[in-house]
Design an enzyme around this catalytic site. Structure first.
Site, PDB file in Angstrom:
ATOM      1  N   THR A   1     -44.843  28.964  40.075  1.00 34.55           N
ATOM      2  CA  THR A   1     -44.443  28.656  38.699  1.00 34.55           C
ATOM      3  C   THR A   1     -43.494  27.463  38.628  1.00 34.55           C
ATOM      4  O   THR A   1     -43.192  26.993  37.533  1.00 34.55           O
ATOM      5  CB  THR A   1     -43.754  29.883  38.067  1.00 34.55           C
ATOM      6  OG1 THR A   1     -43.034  30.530  39.097  1.00 34.55           O
ATOM      7  CG2 THR A   1     -44.741  30.826  37.435  1.00 34.55           C
TER       8      THR A   1
ATOM      9  N   GLU B   1     -37.803  34.568  50.305  1.00 34.94           N
ATOM     10  CA  GLU B   1     -37.201  33.606  49.365  1.00 34.94           C
ATOM     11  C   GLU B   1     -37.676  32.181  49.627  1.00 34.94           C
ATOM     12  O   GLU B   1     -37.869  31.802  50.779  1.00 34.94           O
ATOM     13  CB  GLU B   1     -35.671  33.606  49.561  1.00 34.94           C
ATOM     14  CG  GLU B   1     -34.884  34.285  48.477  1.00 34.94           C
ATOM     15  CD  GLU B   1     -34.955  33.610  47.121  1.00 34.94           C
ATOM     16  OE1 GLU B   1     -35.411  32.464  47.007  1.00 34.94           O
ATOM     17  OE2 GLU B   1     -34.538  34.249  46.139  1.00 34.94           O
ATOM     18  N   ASP B   2     -37.821  31.393  48.558  1.00 39.36           N
ATOM     19  CA  ASP B   2     -38.190  29.981  48.743  1.00 39.36           C
ATOM     20  C   ASP B   2     -37.046  29.033  48.400  1.00 39.36           C
ATOM     21  O   ASP B   2     -37.206  27.821  48.520  1.00 39.36           O
ATOM     22  CB  ASP B   2     -39.396  29.624  47.863  1.00 39.36           C
ATOM     23  CG  ASP B   2     -39.008  29.542  46.400  1.00 39.36           C
ATOM     24  OD1 ASP B   2     -38.316  30.459  45.916  1.00 39.36           O
ATOM     25  OD2 ASP B   2     -39.387  28.563  45.730  1.00 39.36           O
TER      26      ASP B   2
ATOM     27  N   LYS C   1     -27.839  33.775  41.893  1.00 45.64           N
ATOM     28  CA  LYS C   1     -27.890  33.439  43.310  1.00 45.64           C
ATOM     29  C   LYS C   1     -27.154  32.110  43.501  1.00 45.64           C
ATOM     30  O   LYS C   1     -27.275  31.257  42.639  1.00 45.64           O
ATOM     31  CB  LYS C   1     -29.346  33.266  43.784  1.00 45.64           C
ATOM     32  CG  LYS C   1     -30.208  34.514  43.628  1.00 45.64           C
ATOM     33  CD  LYS C   1     -31.680  34.178  43.886  1.00 45.64           C
ATOM     34  CE  LYS C   1     -32.578  35.353  43.547  1.00 45.64           C
ATOM     35  NZ  LYS C   1     -34.017  35.056  43.669  1.00 45.64           N
TER      36      LYS C   1
ATOM     37  N   LYS D   1     -34.598  25.186  41.855  1.00 44.57           N
ATOM     38  CA  LYS D   1     -35.234  26.383  42.416  1.00 44.57           C
ATOM     39  C   LYS D   1     -34.224  27.496  42.666  1.00 44.57           C
ATOM     40  O   LYS D   1     -33.194  27.273  43.302  1.00 44.57           O
ATOM     41  CB  LYS D   1     -35.978  26.027  43.709  1.00 44.57           C
ATOM     42  CG  LYS D   1     -37.205  25.190  43.414  1.00 44.57           C
ATOM     43  CD  LYS D   1     -38.074  24.996  44.626  1.00 44.57           C
ATOM     44  CE  LYS D   1     -39.341  24.254  44.213  1.00 44.57           C
ATOM     45  NZ  LYS D   1     -40.118  23.799  45.356  1.00 44.57           N
TER      46      LYS D   1
ATOM     47  N   ASP E   1     -38.640  37.463  46.073  1.00 43.81           N
ATOM     48  CA  ASP E   1     -38.358  36.563  44.968  1.00 43.81           C
ATOM     49  C   ASP E   1     -39.708  36.334  44.258  1.00 43.81           C
ATOM     50  O   ASP E   1     -40.761  36.649  44.822  1.00 43.81           O
ATOM     51  CB  ASP E   1     -37.788  35.253  45.522  1.00 43.81           C
ATOM     52  CG  ASP E   1     -37.628  34.193  44.466  1.00 43.81           C
ATOM     53  OD1 ASP E   1     -37.078  34.514  43.401  1.00 43.81           O
ATOM     54  OD2 ASP E   1     -38.063  33.043  44.694  1.00 43.81           O
ATOM     55  N   LEU E   2     -39.699  35.821  43.042  1.00 45.13           N
ATOM     56  CA  LEU E   2     -40.959  35.621  42.315  1.00 45.13           C
ATOM     57  C   LEU E   2     -41.443  34.168  42.356  1.00 45.13           C
ATOM     58  O   LEU E   2     -42.435  33.840  43.017  1.00 45.13           O
ATOM     59  CB  LEU E   2     -40.791  36.052  40.849  1.00 45.13           C
ATOM     60  CG  LEU E   2     -42.007  35.797  39.964  1.00 45.13           C
ATOM     61  CD1 LEU E   2     -43.125  36.782  40.265  1.00 45.13           C
ATOM     62  CD2 LEU E   2     -41.629  35.894  38.484  1.00 45.13           C
ATOM     63  N   ASP E   3     -40.666  33.298  41.674  1.00 49.07           N
ATOM     64  CA  ASP E   3     -41.088  31.898  41.527  1.00 49.07           C
ATOM     65  C   ASP E   3     -41.076  31.198  42.885  1.00 49.07           C
ATOM     66  O   ASP E   3     -40.036  31.130  43.549  1.00 49.07           O
ATOM     67  CB  ASP E   3     -40.130  31.159  40.573  1.00 49.07           C
ATOM     68  CG  ASP E   3     -40.185  31.722  39.151  1.00 49.07           C
ATOM     69  OD1 ASP E   3     -41.295  31.929  38.650  1.00 49.07           O
ATOM     70  OD2 ASP E   3     -39.121  31.953  38.563  1.00 49.07           O
TER      71      ASP E   3
ATOM     72  N   SER F   1     -35.463  38.539  41.275  1.00 42.89           N
ATOM     73  CA  SER F   1     -35.702  37.192  40.734  1.00 42.89           C
ATOM     74  C   SER F   1     -34.641  36.801  39.713  1.00 42.89           C
ATOM     75  O   SER F   1     -34.120  37.649  38.993  1.00 42.89           O
ATOM     76  CB  SER F   1     -37.074  37.174  40.057  1.00 42.89           C
ATOM     77  OG  SER F   1     -37.223  36.036  39.251  1.00 42.89           O
ATOM     78  N   ALA F   2     -34.367  35.493  39.628  1.00 45.75           N
ATOM     79  CA  ALA F   2     -33.421  34.985  38.632  1.00 45.75           C
ATOM     80  C   ALA F   2     -34.073  34.860  37.262  1.00 45.75           C
ATOM     81  O   ALA F   2     -33.395  34.667  36.257  1.00 45.75           O
ATOM     82  CB  ALA F   2     -32.914  33.612  39.072  1.00 45.75           C
TER      83      ALA F   2
HETATM   84  C1  BG6 Z   1     -35.988  31.173  39.190  1.00 45.80           C
HETATM   85  C2  BG6 Z   1     -36.582  29.779  39.289  1.00 45.80           C
HETATM   86  O1  BG6 Z   1     -36.827  32.102  39.815  1.00 45.80           O
HETATM   87  O2  BG6 Z   1     -35.816  31.545  37.818  1.00 45.80           O
HETATM   88  C3  BG6 Z   1     -35.715  28.802  38.527  1.00 45.80           C
HETATM   89  O3  BG6 Z   1     -36.677  29.394  40.654  1.00 45.80           O
HETATM   90  C4  BG6 Z   1     -35.548  29.267  37.085  1.00 45.80           C
HETATM   91  O4  BG6 Z   1     -36.271  27.522  38.585  1.00 45.80           O
HETATM   92  C5  BG6 Z   1     -34.968  30.693  37.065  1.00 45.80           C
HETATM   93  O5  BG6 Z   1     -34.688  28.401  36.376  1.00 45.80           O
HETATM   94  C6  BG6 Z   1     -34.806  31.251  35.655  1.00 45.80           C
HETATM   95  O6  BG6 Z   1     -36.078  31.441  35.088  1.00 45.80           O
HETATM   96  P1  BG6 Z   1     -36.350  31.779  33.563  1.00 45.80           P
HETATM   97  O7  BG6 Z   1     -37.810  32.166  33.565  1.00 45.80           O
HETATM   98  O8  BG6 Z   1     -35.474  32.931  33.193  1.00 45.80           O
HETATM   99  O9  BG6 Z   1     -36.049  30.576  32.773  1.00 45.80           O
HETATM  100 MG    MG Z   2     -37.927  31.158  43.980  1.00 48.64          MG
END
Ligand code: BG6
Ligand code: MG
Length: 217
Positions: A15, A167-168, A143, A43, A7-9, A112-113
């Site tokens: 972030t 994943e966090d 997710k 998250k 996962d990224l964030d 990542s989302a």
């Molecule tokens: C996820 C974050 O990785 O991405 C969420 O944990 C965030 O908090 C989601 O809403 C969507 O991110 P973005 O950058 O497309 O707005």
């Molecule tokens: Mg995350």
């Protein structure tokens, strides 16, 4: 062959604080408060779903046009916060683990989302480590739906059972579990108790642990 999906964030970079600041700014402009505690609910959750939750918190009704405007506004503010991101914002030990996996020849994916995943990886100079990137632009189901990880596994050419996911977010751990992958929770063990393994951060993950995990597959 074992594949690794990150996962990224909150896993590679912190972030969440920038997402929080951008949502808080919008909430304040709409006339209500938004706390870090409430931000926990965001998250791993898609931007659209986050805005729905935010408007619920503020008890605000909107039409489609307003909703779309606020989505854009939040993202523009978020982009401003991440504009100056650099390698110093990579979470501890992440480069060491990525370097090890790369040297050992394991395929690596991002799952990542976020729709901002690619520019963030570019800013922190980690893009070259990833063989596959599946982000918010490539999925239709958020997710805990396992779609993001299943697409990543398919593109890596690794069966889900042989994928290991970092994943966090609880939604992400659930997605990995549903996909039949090994889930590794990074962060609060209580929140992520559904994970197969738990660590506070990557400094707690030894290369021996990864080696053992791979050999157990
Ligand atoms: C996820 C974050 O990785 O991405 C969420 O944990 C965030 O908090 C989601 O809403 C969507 O991110 P973005 O950058 O497309 O707005
Ligand atoms: Mg995350």
């Amino acid at each position: 062959m074992t594949g690794f999906i990150f996962d990224l964030d909150g896993v590679i970079v912190d972030t969440a604080k920038y997402h929080f600041l951008a949502w808080k700014k919008l909430a304040n402009e709409l006339g209500f408060e938004f706390t870090e505690e409430q931000n926990e609910l965001f998250k791993g959750v898609s931007r659209k779903r986050c805005l729905e939750i935010l408007l619920d918190i503020g008890n605000i009704k909107s039409n489609q046009e307003q909703f779309d405007t606020w989505m854009v506004q939040k993202n523009l503010d978020y982009l401003e916060y991440i504009e100056k991101m650099n390698e110093s914002e990579i979470l501890p030990n992440v480069p060491k683990i990525l370097k090890y996996l790369k040297e050992e020849g394991f395929p690596i994916a991002l799952g990542s989302a976020s729709k901002n995943a690619r520019p963030i990886l570019e800013k922190v100079k980690l893009l070259p480590y990833f063989d596959v990137i599946v982000d918010g632009n490539s999925v239709t189901k958020a997710k805990p739906n396992p779609e993001v990880f299943l697409i990543a596994a398919e593109q890596l050419g690794v069966v889900p059972e042989n994928c290991i996911v970092f994943e966090d977010a609880l939604a992400g751990i659930e997605a990995a579990n549903i996909a039949g992958m090994t889930s590794i929770g990074i962060g609060d063990e209580k929140t992520l108790s559904k994970a197969d393994f738990n660590f506070n951060d990557f400094t707690e993950i030894s290369l021996e642990f990864i080696e053992k995990l791979v050999n157990s597959k």
